[in-house]
Scaffold this motif. Structure first.
Motif, PDB file in Angstrom:
ATOM      1  N   UNK A 150      15.721  -1.156  -4.735  1.00  0.00           N
ATOM      2  CA  UNK A 150      17.007  -1.869  -4.685  1.00  0.00           C
ATOM      3  C   UNK A 150      17.292  -2.402  -3.290  1.00  0.00           C
ATOM      4  N   UNK A 151      17.122  -1.546  -2.298  1.00  0.00           N
ATOM      5  CA  UNK A 151      17.438  -1.936  -0.917  1.00  0.00           C
ATOM      6  C   UNK A 151      16.428  -2.958  -0.398  1.00  0.00           C
ATOM      7  N   UNK A 152      15.156  -2.781  -0.745  1.00  0.00           N
ATOM      8  CA  UNK A 152      14.123  -3.729  -0.305  1.00  0.00           C
ATOM      9  C   UNK A 152      14.410  -5.132  -0.844  1.00  0.00           C
ATOM     10  N   UNK A 153      14.841  -5.220  -2.095  1.00  0.00           N
ATOM     11  CA  UNK A 153      15.191  -6.523  -2.659  1.00  0.00           C
ATOM     12  C   UNK A 153      16.308  -7.204  -1.895  1.00  0.00           C
TER      13      UNK A 153
ATOM     14  N   UNK B  51       6.231  -0.720   6.598  1.00  0.00           N
ATOM     15  CA  UNK B  51       5.727   0.564   6.087  1.00  0.00           C
ATOM     16  C   UNK B  51       6.641   1.735   6.428  1.00  0.00           C
ATOM     17  N   UNK B  52       7.173   1.752   7.656  1.00  0.00           N
ATOM     18  CA  UNK B  52       8.082   2.838   8.031  1.00  0.00           C
ATOM     19  C   UNK B  52       9.419   2.698   7.320  1.00  0.00           C
ATOM     20  N   UNK B  53       9.868   1.447   7.127  1.00  0.00           N
ATOM     21  CA  UNK B  53      11.094   1.242   6.366  1.00  0.00           C
ATOM     22  C   UNK B  53      10.907   1.708   4.929  1.00  0.00           C
TER      23      UNK B  53
ATOM     24  N   UNK C 182       0.810  -1.215   0.000  1.00  0.00           N
ATOM     25  CA  UNK C 182       0.000   0.000   0.000  1.00  0.00           C
ATOM     26  C   UNK C 182       0.845   1.267   0.000  1.00  0.00           C
ATOM     27  N   UNK C 183       2.003   1.222   0.686  1.00  0.00           N
ATOM     28  CA  UNK C 183       2.892   2.384   0.705  1.00  0.00           C
ATOM     29  C   UNK C 183       3.478   2.609  -0.690  1.00  0.00           C
TER      30      UNK C 183
END
Length: 457
Positions: A171-174, A154-156, A33-34
């Motif tokens: 990129x970082x989330x992956x 969500x905050x990340x 959702x973010x």
């Protein structure tokens, strides 16, 4: 693993690392959702079309259940989940470099979604093999880990997007999601599946000791065996499985639809992006407690698991029809909490409800079929949620649609006993044959398995 490790020993190690994996993949998907609101602003492609990206991902996330479970039985769950982790990394990394939204359907929707699909079903299935007396509690604890993901991610996401932009955040989330590969390496294949595979290989060797088959015949036989195991459609001869199968489909569509409708509704009210992240976090935080509590409570046998599922569906219906009339910050945040407690907590019952219906021997294909069908219900529901908003100019009809889905789930369970009685009268039997060796009988609301004394021709 020793047989005595069921409900203890290494079972709890498996539970911890499955919980970590579930935290990452389920928490990440629910925090879409973010990203959704950012994609709406960045690409300006419309609410319905943008929602399709998440729908394609979720279609593969759950739709690959029968295939990933079959591959997990054949090659070990650990290997399949590691491959899935690599695909998630590739999907998110590629998404960081795409210039147009339609390319996200391939990178995020297809590639990352396939990776999710290879992880989700094995992670959810393996727990039921390691627990028996505490199966509901174990499933509840595992799925409650996704609440931690919904609380933190969500905050990340918001921090990474604000600091590095949308593409840098991807990129970082992956890279964060790739940690599921390390957790998968610490899982062991359940001994029941190892023995089943060994027995099947021995029977095959004894049945044709002198017969040499051509590669074409061997491949055809393997394909036929895989098809029967993946698409075990004779499970639908079990009326209880069929009723719960349909009810869970509707409730899954309700939950997935809310993941799109709630952030969009908050954005349309002008409450700010921080409240979008807060609502998703509140949803996840409430799930942490609700799912673990529901799993623990289900093991007490005070209420049947089907009745607990009905309570969740009924309350989900009421709150969905109420929220359009309460356009206030406090109301939508309260709705996020109630959604996590009722609309989201039923996930802790899915596995044990399937075991109650078909037994552990057929749990893997039964859950796989449910997972695949749930994916199609999500694929349809989320775009409809967005299109209703595009057509009416508000999210009110979208919430009413999610309420209707929960109402249908409740009605299926409510009429379930009547359907089962009519089914049994028509079949004139109380025993359901699932395969050549296992029969399933309902005893005091639960399923008992017994070996058929049946000679093979």
């Amino acid at each position: 693993m020793k047989n005595t490790d069921v409900d203890r020993g290494y079972s709890w190690v498996v539970l911890i690392f499955c919980g970590i994996i579930y935290l990452v993949i389920a928490g990440g998907v629910k925090s879409f959702g973010v990203l959704y609101t950012e994609l709406l602003e960045h690409y300006e492609a419309g609410a319905g079309n943008t929602a399709w990206i998440s729908s394609v991902c979720l279609l593969l996330f759950m739709g690959l259940g029968p295939f990933s479970n079959f591959l997990g039985e054949k090659y070990t769950y650990r290997l399949i989940m590691c491959i899935g982790s690599v695909l998630v990394l590739i999907g998110y990394t590629a998404s960081a470099f795409v210039p147009r939204m339609d390319m996200l359907f391939l990178t995020y929707g297809v590639v990352a979604g396939t990776g999710y699909g290879l992880i989700f079903a094995p992670c959810t299935t393996i727990i039921s093999f390691y627990f028996k007396k505490r199966r509901s509690l174990a499933n509840g604890l595992m799925v409650s880990f996704s609440g931690f993901g919904s609380l933190l991610f969500p905050y990340m996401y918001r921090f990474l997007i604000d600091k590095y932009g949308l593409h840098g955040a991807l990129l970082i989330i992956g890279a964060v999601f790739f940690h599921t590969c390390a957790a998968s390496l610490l899982l062991r294949q359940p001994p029941q599946l190892l023995k089943k595979k060994q027995k099947a290989e021995e029977e095959l060797a004894l049945a044709t000791p002198q017969k040499i088959e051509t590669p074409e015949k061997t491949q055809y036989g393997c394909f036929n065996e895989a098809k029967k195991r993946i698409f075990k459609l004779d499970l639908f001869y079990n009326p209880k499985y069929t009723v719960l199968f349909c009810a869970i489909l509707f409730q899954t569509a309700n939950f997935a639809g809310n993941l799109v409708a709630l952030p969009g509704h908050i954005q349309s009210l002008g409450l700010g992006k921080q409240n979008i992240a807060l609502s998703v976090s509140l949803l996840g935080g409430s799930e942490i407690v609700a799912r673990a509590f529901l799993g623990w409570f289900a093991d007490l046998n005070i209420m049947t698991r089907t009745h607990l599922f009905m309570v969740c569906s009924f309350v989900s219906t009421i709150i969905a029809f109420c929220i359009p009339h309460l356009p206030y910050k406090e109301a939508v945040l309260c709705y996020a909490v109630l959604m996590g407690v009722f609309s989201g907590s039923f996930w802790s019952l899915m596995g044990v409800l399937m075991v109650d219906c078909v037994g552990l021997a057929n749990f893997s294909p039964a859950f796989g079929l449910l997972s695949m069908a749930s994916a199609f219900s999500i694929l349809i529901s989320q775009p409809i949620i967005g299109w209703l908003k595009d057509a009416t100019g508000s999210w009110d009809m979208s919430f009413r649609f999610t309420g209707l889905l929960s109402a249908l789930a409740f009605l299926f369970c409510l009429t379930g006993p009547m359907i089962e009685r009519c089914w049994c009268c028509h079949q004139n039997t109380g025993t359901i044959i699932i395969d050549d060796t296992i029969q399933v009988e309902e005893v005091n609301g639960k399923v008992e398995e017994s070996v058929l004394l049946k000679e093979r021709s």
